[in-house]
Scaffold this active site. Structure first.
Site, mmCIF file in Angstrom:
data_model
loop_
_atom_site.group_PDB
_atom_site.id
_atom_site.type_symbol
_atom_site.label_atom_id
_atom_site.label_comp_id
_atom_site.label_asym_id
_atom_site.label_seq_id
_atom_site.Cartn_x
_atom_site.Cartn_y
_atom_site.Cartn_z
ATOM 1 N N CYS A 124 0.867 -1.181 0.000
ATOM 2 C CA CYS A 124 0.000 0.000 0.000
ATOM 3 C C CYS A 124 0.898 1.224 0.000
ATOM 4 O O CYS A 124 1.583 1.491 0.990
ATOM 5 C CB CYS A 124 -0.927 0.015 1.210
ATOM 6 S SG CYS A 124 -1.943 1.510 1.319
ATOM 7 N N PHE A 136 -14.205 23.039 19.072
ATOM 8 C CA PHE A 136 -13.899 21.661 18.666
ATOM 9 C C PHE A 136 -12.383 21.443 18.781
ATOM 10 O O PHE A 136 -11.723 21.024 17.832
ATOM 11 C CB PHE A 136 -14.366 21.381 17.240
ATOM 12 C CG PHE A 136 -15.821 21.645 16.982
ATOM 13 C CD1 PHE A 136 -16.774 20.661 17.188
ATOM 14 C CD2 PHE A 136 -16.246 22.880 16.512
ATOM 15 C CE1 PHE A 136 -18.126 20.892 16.944
ATOM 16 C CE2 PHE A 136 -17.579 23.126 16.266
ATOM 17 C CZ PHE A 136 -18.531 22.141 16.480
ATOM 18 N N ASN A 140 -4.649 20.608 19.176
ATOM 19 C CA ASN A 140 -3.809 20.737 17.978
ATOM 20 C C ASN A 140 -3.617 22.198 17.561
ATOM 21 O O ASN A 140 -2.530 22.600 17.145
ATOM 22 C CB ASN A 140 -4.436 19.936 16.834
ATOM 23 C CG ASN A 140 -3.567 19.866 15.598
ATOM 24 O OD1 ASN A 140 -2.407 19.453 15.660
ATOM 25 N ND2 ASN A 140 -4.118 20.263 14.452
ATOM 26 N N GLU A 181 -14.551 21.556 23.672
ATOM 27 C CA GLU A 181 -14.569 20.251 23.007
ATOM 28 C C GLU A 181 -15.728 19.419 23.548
ATOM 29 O O GLU A 181 -16.090 19.530 24.727
ATOM 30 C CB GLU A 181 -13.227 19.541 23.245
ATOM 31 C CG GLU A 181 -13.165 18.074 22.924
ATOM 32 C CD GLU A 181 -13.492 17.752 21.482
ATOM 33 O OE1 GLU A 181 -14.194 16.751 21.265
ATOM 34 O OE2 GLU A 181 -13.050 18.509 20.589
ATOM 35 N N CYS A 209 -13.540 19.558 7.089
ATOM 36 C CA CYS A 209 -13.281 18.292 6.394
ATOM 37 C C CYS A 209 -14.480 17.904 5.528
ATOM 38 O O CYS A 209 -14.556 16.774 5.055
ATOM 39 C CB CYS A 209 -12.947 17.186 7.381
ATOM 40 S SG CYS A 209 -14.207 16.887 8.630
#
Length: 501
Positions: A184, A321, A326, A342, A456
């Site tokens: 892969c 969120f 991050n 969150e 996303c």
């Protein structure tokens, strides 16, 4: 076929497609674009839209139709009569339309630069068709390595008794079967090289018939493998796992039941983590925590997002969120004060720990800004809850695929009430649009001057952008794509909103 195509109607974006070229030979189709599942899109002489697996824009093709609806058809590529200049040889032998082909990638037959262009078009089309929003500036796409980028993966495992062999990998295209893949190329090289040894390992286990999954999580220095096992492992099997770990330099975690049962097989050893070197931040994480699949892109994404947000030492910033922190921890190197919010209590606790660990290693005078983390259901946001978090000069929003509708709507409702476009009171059948009154002292609450929204899912970004621009008093000053998942149809993107004065 996806729900997306099931909802096609003449008033959708496909109504703008040109009519079929009447000069083409019978049965030929001219591909004019790609949809969000990386299928070529063409129009038949009778007006129907055709979605063609394996076809690329500008190609002339014939196709085998395998599904028909009133105004669209699904097909697979049969023959190419004029090839696109962007068509390339796939980099992986498991890619294609053939029986047994891997379903993990959908765009390996297209040059990676053209993939990015298609994703940029998907973002622009979604913003306009769904949100009626046109960004004032298109950001340069964020790109990175096209191969070996996937540092997180969920590999299915199956012992095929009839064949006497073990399969480890992704599912076949449109199938519940596991692809018979020996390599892969989107996995990191050291994980790719492990696929065949993994097969041999599972085949050697006493529990080989009850181990359905191996989850891979790579940090900067540690590779963790989470083995899902449906029956207790024997001492012999545990020793086989230890021998494999020593040979392959990996760390085993075991999952006997649900995700909350995941634990390190042998305590001790190095910690799984990734670095954000532009900010001097190191992020420890567990293999089941959400982290970005592509660490190369994540580093650039965090840096660009914070540059666009432009947080100053005088600013209070909210990171919605926030996950593991991050964005929150890098923000704490720039702002006066940060609040991370969150939905997962476990991630809130992990964020607290990561903040404390990073602050402990920083030099005196270079400490992180005061930062709080709180848990809250962000899909149940109201103007009153929003105002309770106090004023913030800037927001960073990084929601899951569902987007940040409740958050965006709360902003829109506050704005609409303040300009008198919506009234407050107790909603009734006669007046269902009445909104609850704003809390006492709401006059002191101020809108964030700038919002950076990392997405996303371009469809939910477009929906929320429509609310922010048309009802909440913002301008969309910039937007662009982030090629987080090369060779897939997944579109990651970002948009910048500024208060319209």
């Amino acid at each position: 076929m996806s729900d997306q195509n099931d909802k096609i109607s003449p008033d959708t974006e496909y109504a703008d497609m040109p009519a079929a070229n009447p000069s083409l030979p019978e049965g030929w189709l001219e591909v004019v674009s790609m949809d969000m599942e990386a299928k070529g899109v063409a129009r038949k002489p009778d007006g129907k839209v055709v979605f063609i697996d394996g076809a690329l824009p500008t190609e002339l093709v014939t196709a085998n139709v395998h599904r028909k609806k009133n105004n669209w058809e699904a097909a697979s590529l049969r023959e190419i009569h004029r090839e696109s200049a962007q068509r390339v040889q796939p980099g992986c032998p498991n890619f294609g339309l053939h029986d047994g082909a891997c379903g993990g990638c959908k765009m390996q037959h297209m040059h990676v630069a053209a993939q990015v262009a298609v994703k940029q078009r998907v973002l622009e089309d979604n913003l306009w068709h769904l949100g009626k929003v046109k960004p004032e500036t298109l950001l340069r796409p964020i790109e990175g390595p096209a191969w070996g980028y996937r540092y997180r993966a969920r590999l299915s495992v199956r012992y095929v008794i009839k064949k006497g062999k073990v399969l480890v990998g992704f599912h076949e295209r449109k199938s519940r079967y596991i692809a018979d893949m020996e390599t892969c190329k989107v996995l990191p090289p050291h994980v790719d090289a492990m696929l065949m040894p993994m097969r041999a390992l599972i085949a050697s286990l006493d529990a080989r018939e009850t181990c359905p999954q191996i989850e891979v999580a790579c940090g900067d220095h540690v590779t963790a493998l989470v083995l899902r096992h449906l029956e207790p492992l024997s001492d012999a099997d545990l020793q086989r796992l230890r021998d494999f770990a020593a040979a392959q330099n990996v760390q085993w975690w075991l999952q006997p039941k649900g995700p909350d049962t995941v634990h390190l097989m042998d305590p001790g050893g190095p910690q799984l983590s990734y670095a954000l070197p532009d900010f001097g931040i190191t992020m420890p994480f567990k293999p089941t925590d959400f982290t970005q699949v592509n660490p190369h892109i994540n580093r650039v994404l965090v840096t660009r997002s914070l540059r666009l947000l432009d947080a100053q030492k005088s600013d209070r910033v909210i990171d919605w969120f926030c996950g593991l922190g991050n964005f929150t921890l890098p923000l704490a190197t720039m702002a006066r004060e940060v609040l991370g919010i969150e939905g997962s209590d476990a991630l809130v606790q992990r964020s607290h720990e990561n903040y404390a660990a990073n602050n402990a290693t920083r030099a005196q005078g270079d400490q992180l800004a005061p930062t709080r983390f709180v848990g809250r259901n962000l899909f149940n946001m109201t103007p009153a809850l929003l105002m309770a978090d106090g004023n913030a000069d800037k927001w960073l929003v990084d929601p899951p695929r569902e987007g940040a509708f409740a958050l965006s709507k709360a902003l829109a409702d506050i704005h609409q009430i303040r300009i008198g476009a919506k009234q407050t009171g107790v909603a009734t059948e006669e007046q269902p649009d009445l909104l609850p009154p704003l809390p006492e002292g709401h006059e002191a609450w101020q809108f964030p001057e700038r919002i950076v929204y990392v997405s996303c899912n371009p469809a939910t970004l477009a929906r929320d952008a429509g609310l922010l621009v048309h009802q909440a008093g913002y301008r969309c000053v910039a937007a662009g794509v982030v090629n987080m998942f090369p060779h897939t149809a997944h579109v990651e993107s970002m948009a910048v909103f500024e208060r319209a004065h």
